[in-house]
Design an enzyme around this catalytic site. Structure first.
Site, PDB file in Angstrom:
ATOM      1  N   HIS A  78       0.836  -1.223   0.000  1.00 20.12           N
ATOM      2  CA  HIS A  78       0.000   0.000   0.000  1.00 20.12           C
ATOM      3  C   HIS A  78       0.864   1.264   0.000  1.00 20.12           C
ATOM      4  O   HIS A  78       0.437   2.308   0.488  1.00 20.12           O
ATOM      5  CB  HIS A  78      -0.942   0.036   1.213  1.00 20.12           C
ATOM      6  CG  HIS A  78      -1.709  -1.233   1.415  1.00 20.12           C
ATOM      7  ND1 HIS A  78      -2.944  -1.447   0.843  1.00 20.12           N
ATOM      8  CD2 HIS A  78      -1.405  -2.369   2.086  1.00 20.12           C
ATOM      9  CE1 HIS A  78      -3.382  -2.655   1.176  1.00 20.12           C
ATOM     10  NE2 HIS A  78      -2.453  -3.252   1.927  1.00 20.12           N
ATOM     11  N   SER A 130      14.723  21.587 -15.757  1.00 28.32           N
ATOM     12  CA  SER A 130      13.500  22.308 -16.099  1.00 28.32           C
ATOM     13  C   SER A 130      13.905  23.599 -16.778  1.00 28.32           C
ATOM     14  O   SER A 130      14.943  24.182 -16.471  1.00 28.32           O
ATOM     15  CB  SER A 130      12.715  22.595 -14.819  1.00 28.32           C
ATOM     16  OG  SER A 130      11.906  23.736 -15.002  1.00 28.32           O
ATOM     17  N   LYS A 165      15.709  21.739 -10.604  1.00 25.52           N
ATOM     18  CA  LYS A 165      15.083  20.481 -10.989  1.00 25.52           C
ATOM     19  C   LYS A 165      15.999  19.533 -11.761  1.00 25.52           C
ATOM     20  O   LYS A 165      16.824  19.951 -12.556  1.00 25.52           O
ATOM     21  CB  LYS A 165      13.859  20.756 -11.889  1.00 25.52           C
ATOM     22  CG  LYS A 165      12.688  21.381 -11.176  1.00 25.52           C
ATOM     23  CD  LYS A 165      11.999  20.451 -10.197  1.00 25.52           C
ATOM     24  CE  LYS A 165      11.268  19.332 -10.874  1.00 25.52           C
ATOM     25  NZ  LYS A 165       9.974  19.715 -11.395  1.00 25.52           N
ATOM     26  N   GLU A 192      10.035   8.287 -17.056  1.00 26.70           N
ATOM     27  CA  GLU A 192       8.663   8.773 -17.262  1.00 26.70           C
ATOM     28  C   GLU A 192       8.153   8.407 -18.658  1.00 26.70           C
ATOM     29  O   GLU A 192       7.007   8.006 -18.834  1.00 26.70           O
ATOM     30  CB  GLU A 192       8.593  10.289 -17.074  1.00 26.70           C
ATOM     31  CG  GLU A 192       8.709  10.707 -15.619  1.00 26.70           C
ATOM     32  CD  GLU A 192       8.771  12.221 -15.463  1.00 26.70           C
ATOM     33  OE1 GLU A 192       7.971  12.759 -14.709  1.00 26.70           O
ATOM     34  OE2 GLU A 192       9.636  12.863 -16.105  1.00 26.70           O
TER      35      GLU A 192
END
Ligand code: ARG
Length: 459
Positions: free
Chosen positions: A140, A261, A267, A274
């Site tokens: 979980h 970024s 970043k 991804e």
């Protein structure tokens, strides 16, 4: 109409296998006395010239000739004159395109096994290098029990093993020759299907000409397997994305697979994992697309079947790209063992062990579960871990607890206590690892065994 009807824009990737198939077909026509040896020689020579041009990327294909089969036939007659028209004797584009796709998928199946095998090898290498690294295992997405990082990585190795086995098993259904089925019912010429099949390295021939020209099960199977592989890659990618976030900080991905970024200077984005996660969508889509195309399609060939190609080709490109990147990402990632360990020590990952300890002293598991539950609440209020409680603090919850409990609550002990088969204790992980190495070698042998038939170029 020409533009809408044509498939040359995408089926030109079949050029090499189409010529490979034609060379076998014309040799058979000669062997069976259907064409003269002079005719065969001229056609073979013409095809070889076209093959060389294809390999050098010098062919210009046109939609005027619709698909790869007609484009190559046109080039052949341009090259050697009307005798080129004899190549198509006893053959239809229906069995020809089926043959091309079998040859192509067979080659790609081996290439995919090879790429997954490489990734599998990286996982095994990382697992043996990281054997003593402990991190929290999750259920979980809540810390559950500490596990070895190697154990976690080998779970993926198991998934990729099944994927390789699925591909290898599907290979025997792909490796059947449909050539000789003609348009639908066979041919009036005295052809030798077995001979062509053997020459092309097939294990056998389709036993029904109608099935041969309309079967696309092997493509459905290929897309299903590809979808499952994408599920596995996508789950692994997701973990890398989570693990490389500041919140986890378990791993650092190599800069080569990340971008900055355009606005936020701090970043470092895990773009490649991804994209791997994101690309699973198109592969699942291609599977549903072909299932839908085939559903309720009457026998035998219908032009709908031309729609089998783009999704399959895109799946191959996608999957190949994902596999080629996942291996080096895993190989180059930096493991933050200290942080993993720290996290494994928090969050009461040893609570089950304390309950098991009480069970060993005669308490029924349900009651033990409740006692430890109350102790955990107590610790949360006090802001400490179970092992930080004094003996008298522990005994207030259960008189069964003795001094020896502390030897059970450390991260290492918790991991080492899970000695059941397939568990996370070191001896178990090492034994799984050595079994997996054997499997790795076996699959390596399979790959080298089939290459001679499948590769138009050596690996
Ligand atoms: N381009 C066609 C395809 O991909 C080849 C087969 C054409 N056969 C036909 N009867 N029109 O399916």
């Amino acid at each position: 109409m020409e533009e809408f009807n044509a498939s040359i824009a995408f089926d030109q990737v079949l050029a090499e296998v189409d010529i490979q198939g034609s060379l076998a077909h014309v040799a058979m026509l000669g062997k069976c006395g259907i064409l003269s040896s002079d005719e065969v020689a001229q056609i073979e020579q013409g095809l070889e010239q076209i093959l060389a041009k294809v390999r050098e990327g010098r062919c210009v294909f046109t939609i005027e000739h619709e698909d790869i089969h007609m484009n190559i036939e046109k080039m052949l007659t341009d090259e050697i004159g009307p005798v080129g028209g004899k190549l198509h004797t006893g053959r239809s584009r229906n069995d020809q395109v089926a043959l091309d796709m079998h040859l192509y998928i067979r080659m790609q199946t081996v290439e995919l096994v090879r790429l997954i095998h490489e990734l599998h090898g990286v996982l095994l290498k990382q697992a043996s290098q990281q054997i003593d690294v402990i991190l929290p295992g999750y259920t979980h997405l809540q810390r559950a029990q500490p596990v070895r990082l190697s154990h976690h990585l080998l779970a993926y190795a198991s998934m990729f093993e099944r994927d390789m086995e699925r591909l290898i098993d599907s290979y025997k259904r792909v490796n059947l020759c449909p050539l000789g089925a003609g348009a639908i019912a066979g041919t009036t010429f005295p052809i030798d299907r077995e001979w062509v099949a053997e020459r092309l390295g097939f294990d056998g021939i389709y036993d029904n000409s109608m099935d041969a020209v309309s079967d696309r099960d092997y493509l459905l199977e290929f897309l299903s397997i590809a979808s499952i592989i994408m599920v596995h890659l996508s789950r692994l990618a997701e973990e890398l994305i989570l693990w490389s976030s500041d919140e986890f900080n378990f791993v650092e991905l190599d800069d080569a697979f990340c971008t900055g970024s355009s606005m936020m200077p701090q970043k470092k984005n895990p773009d490649i994992p991804e994209l791997i996660r994101g690309k699973s969508g198109r592969v699942f889509g291609h599977l549903i697309g072909l299932l839908t195309t085939l559903k309720a399609l009457p026998l035998t060939y219908n032009k709908d079947l031309q729609e089998d190609k783009e999704g399959v080709f895109d799946t191959i490109t996608t999957l190949t790209g994902c596999l080629k990147l996942m291996a080096p990402i895993l190989e180059t990632m930096k493991v933050n063992a200290q942080r993993m360990r720290q996290s494994a020590e928090q969050g009461f990952a040893n609570a089950t062990d304390l309950a098991d300890y009480l069970v060993e002293r005669g308490l029924p598991f349900r009651q033990a579960h409740e006692v430890v539950g109350r102790m955990v609440l107590h610790c949360i209020r006090e802001g400490k871990g179970l092992a930080d409680c004094t003996l008298s603090e522990c005994q207030a919850f259960s008189p069964l607890i003795g001094e020896d409990v502390y030897a059970r609550l450390g991260c290492e002990q918790v991991v080492e206590a899970r000695r059941s088969a397939g568990g996370t204790a070191k001896e178990q992980v090492l034994s799984t690892l050595s079994q997996k190495k054997e499997k790795y070698d076996k699959i390596n042998q399979w790959i080298s065994g089939v290459w001679k038939f499948t590769a138009s170029k050596t690996p």
